[in-house]
Design a protein around this motif. Sequence first.
Motif, PDB file in Angstrom:
ATOM      1  N   ILE A  87       0.849  -1.199   0.000  1.00 24.26           N
ATOM      2  CA  ILE A  87       0.000   0.000   0.000  1.00 24.26           C
ATOM      3  C   ILE A  87       0.883   1.246   0.000  1.00 24.26           C
ATOM      4  CG2 ILE A  87      -1.633   1.371   1.356  1.00 24.26           C
ATOM      5  CD1 ILE A  87      -2.824  -1.331   2.340  1.00 24.26           C
ATOM      6  N   ALA A  88       1.929   1.237   0.820  1.00 22.44           N
ATOM      7  CA  ALA A  88       2.812   2.400   0.928  1.00 22.44           C
ATOM      8  C   ALA A  88       3.518   2.700  -0.400  1.00 22.44           C
ATOM      9  CB  ALA A  88       3.839   2.178   2.030  1.00 22.44           C
ATOM     10  N   LYS A  89       3.753   1.662  -1.209  1.00 21.03           N
ATOM     11  CA  LYS A  89       4.441   1.837  -2.498  1.00 21.03           C
ATOM     12  C   LYS A  89       3.472   2.144  -3.639  1.00 21.03           C
ATOM     13  CE  LYS A  89       8.148  -1.237  -1.111  1.00 21.03           C
ATOM     14  NZ  LYS A  89       8.702  -2.582  -1.241  1.00 21.03           N
ATOM     15  N   ALA A  90       2.185   1.971  -3.392  1.00 23.31           N
ATOM     16  CA  ALA A  90       1.176   2.151  -4.442  1.00 23.31           C
ATOM     17  C   ALA A  90       0.956   3.626  -4.766  1.00 23.31           C
ATOM     18  CB  ALA A  90      -0.143   1.517  -4.018  1.00 23.31           C
ATOM     19  N   THR A  91       0.489   3.864  -5.943  1.00 20.25           N
ATOM     20  CA  THR A  91       0.092   5.202  -6.347  1.00 20.25           C
ATOM     21  C   THR A  91      -1.152   5.594  -5.567  1.00 20.25           C
ATOM     22  OG1 THR A  91       0.938   4.766  -8.565  1.00 20.25           O
ATOM     23  CG2 THR A  91      -0.602   6.622  -8.326  1.00 20.25           C
ATOM     24  N   PRO A  92      -1.168   6.807  -4.983  1.00 19.34           N
ATOM     25  CA  PRO A  92      -2.364   7.223  -4.242  1.00 19.34           C
ATOM     26  C   PRO A  92      -3.602   7.260  -5.142  1.00 19.34           C
ATOM     27  CG  PRO A  92      -0.546   8.748  -3.860  1.00 19.34           C
ATOM     28  CD  PRO A  92      -0.126   7.823  -4.967  1.00 19.34           C
ATOM     29  N   PRO A  93      -4.767   6.952  -4.589  1.00 16.93           N
ATOM     30  CA  PRO A  93      -6.009   7.070  -5.365  1.00 16.93           C
ATOM     31  C   PRO A  93      -6.208   8.517  -5.814  1.00 16.93           C
ATOM     32  CG  PRO A  93      -6.403   5.894  -3.311  1.00 16.93           C
ATOM     33  CD  PRO A  93      -5.017   6.450  -3.238  1.00 16.93           C
ATOM     34  N   GLU A  94      -6.964   8.689  -6.868  1.00 16.21           N
ATOM     35  CA  GLU A  94      -7.201  10.032  -7.419  1.00 16.21           C
ATOM     36  C   GLU A  94      -7.779  10.996  -6.395  1.00 16.21           C
ATOM     37  OE1 GLU A  94      -9.341  10.218 -11.121  1.00 16.21           O
ATOM     38  OE2 GLU A  94      -8.285   8.455 -11.879  1.00 16.21           O
ATOM     39  N   LYS A  95      -8.658  10.515  -5.524  1.00 11.04           N
ATOM     40  CA  LYS A  95      -9.319  11.375  -4.544  1.00 11.04           C
ATOM     41  C   LYS A  95      -8.398  11.775  -3.387  1.00 11.04           C
ATOM     42  CE  LYS A  95     -13.918   9.352  -5.152  1.00 11.04           C
ATOM     43  NZ  LYS A  95     -14.992   8.654  -4.457  1.00 11.04           N
ATOM     44  N   ALA A  96      -7.261  11.105  -3.254  1.00 10.42           N
ATOM     45  CA  ALA A  96      -6.394  11.313  -2.093  1.00 10.42           C
ATOM     46  C   ALA A  96      -5.479  12.519  -2.267  1.00 10.42           C
ATOM     47  CB  ALA A  96      -5.553  10.071  -1.842  1.00 10.42           C
ATOM     48  N   ASN A  97      -5.270  13.247  -1.176  1.00  8.04           N
ATOM     49  CA  ASN A  97      -4.244  14.269  -1.105  1.00  8.04           C
ATOM     50  C   ASN A  97      -2.926  13.522  -0.899  1.00  8.04           C
ATOM     51  OD1 ASN A  97      -2.387  15.795   0.896  1.00  8.04           O
ATOM     52  ND2 ASN A  97      -3.606  17.405  -0.074  1.00  8.04           N
ATOM     53  N   ALA A  98      -1.922  13.812  -1.694  1.00  8.93           N
ATOM     54  CA  ALA A  98      -0.665  13.057  -1.648  1.00  8.93           C
ATOM     55  C   ALA A  98      -0.022  13.078  -0.268  1.00  8.93           C
ATOM     56  CB  ALA A  98       0.305  13.588  -2.701  1.00  8.93           C
ATOM     57  N   ASP A  99       0.009  14.237   0.391  1.00  9.28           N
ATOM     58  CA  ASP A  99       0.633  14.330   1.719  1.00  9.28           C
ATOM     59  C   ASP A  99      -0.152  13.542   2.760  1.00  9.28           C
ATOM     60  OD1 ASP A  99       2.657  15.933   0.718  1.00  9.28           O
ATOM     61  OD2 ASP A  99       1.631  17.809   1.232  1.00  9.28           O
ATOM     62  N   TRP A 101      -2.152  11.012   2.170  1.00 11.68           N
ATOM     63  CA  TRP A 101      -1.989   9.612   1.807  1.00 11.68           C
ATOM     64  C   TRP A 101      -0.665   9.070   2.352  1.00 11.68           C
ATOM     65  CZ3 TRP A 101      -4.501   5.482   0.058  1.00 11.68           C
ATOM     66  CH2 TRP A 101      -3.772   4.419  -0.467  1.00 11.68           C
ATOM     67  N   THR A 102       0.410   9.826   2.136  1.00  6.23           N
ATOM     68  CA  THR A 102       1.725   9.389   2.605  1.00  6.23           C
ATOM     69  C   THR A 102       1.753   9.251   4.124  1.00  6.23           C
ATOM     70  OG1 THR A 102       2.819  10.399   0.700  1.00  6.23           O
ATOM     71  CG2 THR A 102       4.194   9.963   2.630  1.00  6.23           C
ATOM     72  N   ALA A 103       1.218  10.228   4.822  1.00  6.91           N
ATOM     73  CA  ALA A 103       1.166  10.166   6.297  1.00  6.91           C
ATOM     74  C   ALA A 103       0.323   8.971   6.751  1.00  6.91           C
ATOM     75  CB  ALA A 103       0.612  11.467   6.863  1.00  6.91           C
ATOM     76  N   SER A 104      -0.772   8.714   6.068  1.00  8.09           N
ATOM     77  CA  SER A 104      -1.661   7.613   6.443  1.00  8.09           C
ATOM     78  C   SER A 104      -1.031   6.253   6.161  1.00  8.09           C
ATOM     79  CB  SER A 104      -3.000   7.736   5.719  1.00  8.09           C
ATOM     80  OG  SER A 104      -3.658   8.911   6.134  1.00  8.09           O
ATOM     81  N   MET A 142      -8.355   4.758   4.641  1.00  4.28           N
ATOM     82  CA  MET A 142      -9.556   4.790   3.805  1.00  4.28           C
ATOM     83  C   MET A 142     -10.108   6.209   3.715  1.00  4.28           C
ATOM     84  SD  MET A 142     -11.491   1.268   4.855  1.00  4.28           S
ATOM     85  CE  MET A 142     -12.793   1.438   3.634  1.00  4.28           C
ATOM     86  N   ALA A 143     -10.102   6.918   4.837  1.00  3.82           N
ATOM     87  CA  ALA A 143     -10.572   8.306   4.841  1.00  3.82           C
ATOM     88  C   ALA A 143      -9.656   9.171   3.986  1.00  3.82           C
ATOM     89  CB  ALA A 143     -10.648   8.832   6.273  1.00  3.82           C
ATOM     90  N   ALA A 144      -8.347   8.951   4.088  1.00  5.47           N
ATOM     91  CA  ALA A 144      -7.393   9.713   3.287  1.00  5.47           C
ATOM     92  C   ALA A 144      -7.603   9.461   1.801  1.00  5.47           C
ATOM     93  CB  ALA A 144      -5.955   9.354   3.679  1.00  5.47           C
ATOM     94  N   ALA A 145      -8.064   8.260   1.477  1.00  8.65           N
ATOM     95  CA  ALA A 145      -8.344   7.906   0.084  1.00  8.65           C
ATOM     96  C   ALA A 145      -9.698   8.448  -0.374  1.00  8.65           C
ATOM     97  CB  ALA A 145      -8.298   6.392  -0.088  1.00  8.65           C
ATOM     98  N   GLY A 146     -10.451   9.055   0.557  1.00  4.70           N
ATOM     99  CA  GLY A 146     -11.731   9.655   0.212  1.00  4.70           C
ATOM    100  C   GLY A 146     -12.838   8.650   0.020  1.00  4.70           C
ATOM    101  N   MET A 147     -12.780   7.531   0.745  1.00  9.24           N
ATOM    102  CA  MET A 147     -13.767   6.489   0.483  1.00  9.24           C
ATOM    103  C   MET A 147     -14.501   5.968   1.690  1.00  9.24           C
ATOM    104  SD  MET A 147     -11.169   3.308  -0.288  1.00  9.24           S
ATOM    105  CE  MET A 147     -11.069   3.863  -1.942  1.00  9.24           C
ATOM    106  N   GLU A 148     -14.404   6.599   2.836  1.00  8.22           N
ATOM    107  CA  GLU A 148     -15.064   6.014   3.987  1.00  8.22           C
ATOM    108  C   GLU A 148     -15.762   7.035   4.859  1.00  8.22           C
ATOM    109  OE1 GLU A 148     -13.565   2.940   7.100  1.00  8.22           O
ATOM    110  OE2 GLU A 148     -13.073   4.962   7.701  1.00  8.22           O
ATOM    111  N   LYS A 149     -16.878   6.575   5.393  1.00  5.10           N
ATOM    112  CA  LYS A 149     -17.600   7.304   6.433  1.00  5.10           C
ATOM    113  C   LYS A 149     -17.978   6.274   7.478  1.00  5.10           C
ATOM    114  CE  LYS A 149     -19.550  10.709   3.334  1.00  5.10           C
ATOM    115  NZ  LYS A 149     -20.732  11.286   2.781  1.00  5.10           N
ATOM    116  N   HIS A 150     -17.814   6.619   8.734  1.00  6.96           N
ATOM    117  CA  HIS A 150     -18.207   5.708   9.821  1.00  6.96           C
ATOM    118  C   HIS A 150     -19.640   5.984  10.242  1.00  6.96           C
ATOM    119  CE1 HIS A 150     -13.963   4.731  10.665  1.00  6.96           C
ATOM    120  NE2 HIS A 150     -14.485   3.680  11.228  1.00  6.96           N
ATOM    121  N   GLU A 151     -20.338   4.928  10.594  1.00 12.06           N
ATOM    122  CA  GLU A 151     -21.663   5.051  11.178  1.00 12.06           C
ATOM    123  C   GLU A 151     -21.770   4.058  12.309  1.00 12.06           C
ATOM    124  OE1 GLU A 151     -24.825   4.631   8.401  1.00 12.06           O
ATOM    125  OE2 GLU A 151     -24.207   6.347   7.241  1.00 12.06           O
ATOM    126  N   GLY A 152     -22.521   4.381  13.305  1.00 12.05           N
ATOM    127  CA  GLY A 152     -22.763   3.457  14.402  1.00 12.05           C
ATOM    128  C   GLY A 152     -21.758   3.615  15.522  1.00 12.05           C
TER     129      GLY A 152
END
Length: 161
Positions: A87-99, A101-104, A142-152
Motif C-alpha cells: 500500500i505504501a508503495k502504491a500510487t495514491p487514489p485520485e481522490k487522495a491528497n498526496a501528503d 496519503w503518505t502520512a496515512s 480509507m478516509a485519506a483515500a476519500g472512500m469512507e464514512k463511519h456510522e454506528g
Amino acid sequence: MIRNLSLVIVLAAAGCGGKKSAPATTSTTTQTAEGGEGHKDHHAGMPAEMTKFHDVLAPRWHAEKGPQRMKETCDALPTFKTDADAIAKATPPEKANADTWTASTRALVDSVAGLEPACKANDSAKFEAAFHKLHESFHGLMAAAGMEKHEGKAGEHEHKM
C-alpha cells in the motif's frame, strides 16, 4: 445492513482460502462494485492493495475477542507487513491528497510494526490495544483515500464508498 456486510466479509475471506500470493506491486487499478440488486460491494473504488489488506484484516477484526483472534491475527503478521508495504508503495487514489496519503500509509506501516511486540509478549491487553491502533490506521487510510464514512458505535460500523 451490518449483518449483511459482516456476512459478505466472512464469505469473501473464506473464498480467499488463505492462499499466499506474491507481494502486490504498485497499481492504480481499483475494484468495481459487483453484486445483485441492492448489494453494494464494500471494496468499490478501493485500490487493489487496500482490498488485499482489508481481506486479511476484516475477518480477524470482526472475530470474537480472545486467544483465537490473537493467534490468528499474530499468525497473519507477515501478510500484514507485506500488504502494508505494498500500500505504501502504491500510487495514491485520485481522490487522495498526496501528503495525507503518505502520512496515512506511514501510520499503517507503523501500526503493523507495533503489533509485533504485542504478539511476542502474548499479552491480550497489549495485543488488543495494538490491534485497535492497526484497525484505526486502516480506517484513517480509507478516509485519506476519500472512500469512507463511519456510522454506528465504535467497532460497529459500515464502510460507505
